[in-house]
Enzyme design. Sequence first.
Site, PDB file in Angstrom:
ATOM      1  N   LYS A 194     -37.617  29.142 -36.784  1.00  0.00           N
ATOM      2  CA  LYS A 194     -38.141  29.027 -38.155  1.00  0.00           C
ATOM      3  C   LYS A 194     -37.114  28.412 -39.087  1.00  0.00           C
ATOM      4  O   LYS A 194     -37.324  28.353 -40.295  1.00  0.00           O
ATOM      5  CB  LYS A 194     -38.524  30.418 -38.678  1.00  0.00           C
ATOM      6  N   THR A 197     -24.035  33.462 -17.080  1.00  0.00           N
ATOM      7  CA  THR A 197     -23.280  33.965 -18.224  1.00  0.00           C
ATOM      8  C   THR A 197     -24.031  35.117 -18.896  1.00  0.00           C
ATOM      9  O   THR A 197     -23.469  36.187 -19.134  1.00  0.00           O
ATOM     10  CB  THR A 197     -23.001  32.817 -19.222  1.00  0.00           C
TER      11      THR A 197
HETATM   12  N1   CP Z   1     -21.479  28.858 -15.416  1.00  0.00           N
HETATM   13  C1   CP Z   1     -22.467  29.008 -16.318  1.00  0.00           C
HETATM   14  O1   CP Z   1     -22.259  28.938 -17.536  1.00  0.00           O
HETATM   15  O2   CP Z   1     -23.679  29.259 -15.750  1.00  0.00           O
HETATM   16  P1   CP Z   1     -25.021  29.558 -16.564  1.00  0.00           P
HETATM   17  O3   CP Z   1     -25.360  28.312 -17.334  1.00  0.00           O
HETATM   18  O4   CP Z   1     -26.041  29.934 -15.549  1.00  0.00           O
HETATM   19  O5   CP Z   1     -24.711  30.673 -17.521  1.00  0.00           O
END
Ligand code: CP
Length: 362
Positions: free
Chosen positions: A80, A52
């Site tokens: 923090k 993503t």
């Molecule tokens: N599909 C998906 O959200 O993969 P990542 O967690 O690698 O972003």
Amino acid sequence: MRHLISPMDLSVQETEELLLLAERIMDAPKDFSHLCDGKKLATLFFEPSTRTRLSFEAAMLELGGQVLGFSSADSSSAAKGETVSDTARVVSCYADIIAMRHPIEGAAAAAAAKATVPVINAGDGGHHHPTQTLTDLLTIHRWKGGLRNLTVGLCGDLKYGRTVHSLIKAMCRYEGVRFLLVSPPELRVPDYIREDLTAGSFPFQEVERLEDAMDQVDILYMTRVQRERFASEADYLRLKDSYILDTAKMKLAKEDMIVLHPLPRVNEIAPQVDNDPRARYFEQALCGKYVRMALILKLLGLARPSLPEAAAPQPQIIPSLSCGNPKCITAVQPGLPHLFHPVEGNAHLCRCAYCDHTCGGK
Ligand code: CP
């Protein structure tokens, strides 16, 4: 200004326009390579990600824009004690658009309420992951020729798998779609998803054995058991290998069925299945970049606008009612107003505007 927090924030028409735009970008990427010159995308990832975050960053770079951000909560001022609302407000000063992933349900909605630039939910706890859904829809559109009249099998962790929740919500809107929900009893879809399926009379069936679904499905959507959302490691270990798709099970499926998986996979698809032409999960990951390019263009107002949509109903404060979901952002961010939407057809229930948890006492 538009945000994308839930897949339902885009109408069916807008979603279809977005998929068509993504396909145009795929066919002629050079035509789009300067549309975001001078624009900046901030990727605020409070949780791990490969696809993503990197596909969002690749998308903005391929549109001519630039990216900034962080890839873990530890390297931001969240460590923090800063709230997501404050982070979003501040980052709005530095970027034109924000993609944000957070482990708490409703965090993206809380960020959007204070941001002054578009916010994209890149995953909020076990709740929603709308850009994965756009990725899934584009993949289905390309390999099944459309989004209607399909039997969709979703298998694995349907309780915590946010990609499952978003995909069901989105696909309910297409005629002739039927769901086969394959999971152990402990990992069935959350109540708010089952209530939506029941209230809308959408055909669905819950089964425990993958073998019972294999010959019926047009799309098999495999998912990982989400270790990070379990309160008990023992429960995770007991359930983690509930389903393993292998070449023997693939023999039970239709010849034109396709296998999708949002990835990462752990053990739920045997590597031998990768060689089956029906396995489309790596093409799916590529689709994610193009659909995110299309989404960035749309939210920045750089894509042709669709017909105006009716204004979305505004959530309300209901005196003396607070969200009872301990995983909701309202449980961890003091001062956030508790906002609710009414539940259609039940005057006594409402739903948290951040995490969709159903609450009584209206
Ligand atoms: N599909 C998906 O959200 O993969 P990542 O967690 O690698 O972003």
